[in-house]
Design an enzyme around this catalytic site. Structure first.
Site, mmCIF file in Angstrom:
data_model
loop_
_atom_site.group_PDB
_atom_site.id
_atom_site.type_symbol
_atom_site.label_atom_id
_atom_site.label_comp_id
_atom_site.label_asym_id
_atom_site.label_seq_id
_atom_site.Cartn_x
_atom_site.Cartn_y
_atom_site.Cartn_z
ATOM 1 N N CYS A 158 -6.996 -6.835 5.834
ATOM 2 C CA CYS A 158 -6.063 -6.283 4.849
ATOM 3 C C CYS A 158 -4.798 -7.131 4.676
ATOM 4 O O CYS A 158 -4.303 -7.300 3.569
ATOM 5 C CB CYS A 158 -5.706 -4.836 5.187
ATOM 6 S SG CYS A 158 -4.981 -4.585 6.815
ATOM 7 N N ASP A 348 -2.895 -1.597 -2.790
ATOM 8 C CA ASP A 348 -3.513 -1.348 -1.491
ATOM 9 C C ASP A 348 -4.836 -2.105 -1.393
ATOM 10 O O ASP A 348 -5.732 -1.896 -2.211
ATOM 11 C CB ASP A 348 -3.751 0.161 -1.340
ATOM 12 C CG ASP A 348 -4.114 0.568 0.078
ATOM 13 O OD1 ASP A 348 -4.604 -0.292 0.832
ATOM 14 O OD2 ASP A 348 -3.918 1.745 0.434
ATOM 15 N N HIS A 350 -7.048 -1.696 0.914
ATOM 16 C CA HIS A 350 -8.019 -0.901 1.669
ATOM 17 C C HIS A 350 -8.994 -0.165 0.755
ATOM 18 O O HIS A 350 -9.063 1.059 0.733
ATOM 19 C CB HIS A 350 -7.293 0.112 2.567
ATOM 20 C CG HIS A 350 -6.411 -0.527 3.587
ATOM 21 N ND1 HIS A 350 -5.130 -0.907 3.300
ATOM 22 C CD2 HIS A 350 -6.638 -0.853 4.881
ATOM 23 C CE1 HIS A 350 -4.589 -1.438 4.390
ATOM 24 N NE2 HIS A 350 -5.477 -1.428 5.352
#
Length: 468
Positions: A158, A348, A350
């Site tokens: 990430c 993000d 993720h």
């Protein structure tokens, strides 16, 4: 995780394993084969089936953890301006007042849904600006990384993806300009739009998920160069490590790609930008200037984010030459691109998506752009982060030198205090005999990113848009 129990109970779930005849195996079938004792443990078939089971379990776990979306509501106040990488958007600037009867307007969307109207027609600029930022996420089923068995970066990549997003923003500014906008599903109508589409695709190709000279900024290449930092595939990276990795990957890319000849990366050491070192890096012998990507790893607190730095951080996001901040929460990296009030707007990484073959003509661009803005309370940010700036000209760098001091010093502190977010030094780093009091080292910075920390966050606006 209430959705995971439903998934686990579905025994007919097919885990995408074709046997060459168009048939598919289920996890239940494979487990049943081994449990019946039909295959002796010392046979090659047993280990082949055992590997299949482990592979399916890992694939199912990654899909459950990083690939299932949930609708969450992100609220944007219509009374406050929204800042996005130096651009301001506000309902009061809009000719439309159709939403004056409400106090808040929210968006409910998954990663692939469209952004709903936030402030009315006048905020279309924010929507277009946000969607145009390049979004790098977890990918699966890409070619195996050198020296490892990884075909996905789910669960560990990430921070590398956040670094890719910040670098991509710098490249967009360099090749397309800060005002460039991507309009999905709009046909190309003229030569300028055709050229912009080619540049847009070229930038994304550079980040393609495989080891290739045509993708010098891939996560594969970052992992290879990360070995010099003591990292390997599967390791967690912190913001400082990623900053040095980005410098290394851009340096390597410039040797093979002439497009990077007029661009260089400087990573600040000890929270200090050494001005003479930047001039030495960017000033070419013929007097011209290389565009600069300036990365400043900082630590804004000890164990927790020090709120005194909050106004400084958000004020930096109002500068047009700011390309964002990579940081997030412990073991949960995010790419911050803006803010409203005391909440940071972020992209993000993720969210697990299949690898896109960006070397095919007219490959799909949809998965590289996020349509759902998310927000996180500023106070919940991890103190370790890296701030990025793109300074295309020498004049821009001199402007940065002249104005940045008022942005990095917390309010209420006199100029005699030595606690700015970062400092400027007019000399070179090598000429400083006694290094400044270093408030952190690269290894201390990484500590929070490799040690599991329980996260008790229950604020819906700070949750990612995947089931974890």
């Amino acid at each position: 995780m209430n959705g995971s129990s439903n998934i686990a109970s579905d025994h007919s779930l097919v885990l995408s394993s074709n046997n060459g005849e168009g048939n598919s195996e289920t996890l239940t079938d494979i487990v049943a084969t081994t449990s019946k004792g039909n295959v002796p443990e010392n046979s090659e078939d047993f280990y082949d089936i055992k590997g299949k089971v482990e592979s399916r379990l890992l694939s199912m776990w990654n899909n459950m953890k990083f690939g299932w979306t949930v609708k969450l509501k992100t609220n944007f106040s219509k009374e406050s301006p929204v800042w996005l990488l130096g651009r301001c958007y506000h309902r009061k600037l809009s000719p439309s007042s159709s939403l004056e009867s409400s106090t808040e307007v929210g968006t409910e969307a998954t990663a692939n849904d469209t952004v709903e109207q936030i402030y009315g027609e006048g905020i279309e600029g924010f929507k277009s600006d946000f969607i145009s930022r390049i979004w790098m996420t977890y990918r699966r089923e890409f070619p195996t990384m050198s020296g490892s068995s990884f075909t996905t970066d789910c669960g560990w990549g990430c921070m590398l993806r956040s670094g890719q997003m910040m670098l991509a923003q710098a490249l967009v500014c360099h090749f397309l300009g800060r005002s460039w906008r991507w309009t999905p599903e709009k046909p190309i109508q003229n030569a300028r739009e055709f050229q912009e589409d080619c540049l847009h695709r070229m930038i994304i190709k550079w980040f393609g998920d495989k080891s290739s000279v045509n993708s010098p900024l891939s996560i594969h290449q970052m992992v290879i160069l990360g070995e010099a930092l003591g990292k390997k595939a599967g390791d967690w990276y912190g913001p400082a490590s990623v900053a040095h990795c980005l410098k290394a990957v851009m340096g390597a890319a410039s040797k093979e790609n002439y497009e990077f000849d007029k661009l260089d990366v400087y990573v600040a050491q000890d929270s200090t930008v050494y001005i003479q070192d930047v001039y030495s890096l960017c000033k070419v012998s013929n007097g011209s200037w290389k565009s600069l990507i300036l990365l400043v790893p900082v630590k804004l607190g000890s164990e927790k984010f020090n709120p005194i730095y909050g106004p400084c951080l958000t004020s930096l996001l109002t500068l047009e030459f700011c390309i964002g901040v990579i940081g997030g929460r412990p073991k949960h990296s995010l790419y911050f691109v803006g803010y409203q009030d005391d909440r940071l707007i972020h992209l993000d990484p993720h969210y697990c998506q299949e690898m896109v073959d960006v070397w095919q003509p007219n490959f799909s661009l949809q998965s590289f752009h996020c349509r759902s803005p998310r927000k996180m309370p500023l106070i919940k940010m991890d103190p370790s982060c890296c701030i990025g700036f793109y300074l295309p000209t020498e004049n821009d760098f001199e402007t940065f030198i002249n104005i940045i001091g008022s942005f990095v010093l917390p309010q209420g502190l006199s100029t005699n205090n030595e606690y700015p977010i970062f400092s400027l030094h007019h000399g070179t780093r090598s000429s400083v005999m006694n290094q400044p009091n270093v408030r952190f080292s690269i290894y201390e910075t990484e500590k929070n990113w490799v040690t599991p920390i329980q996260d008790s966050d229950t604020d819906i606006e700070s949750e990612e848009f995947v089931l974890v």
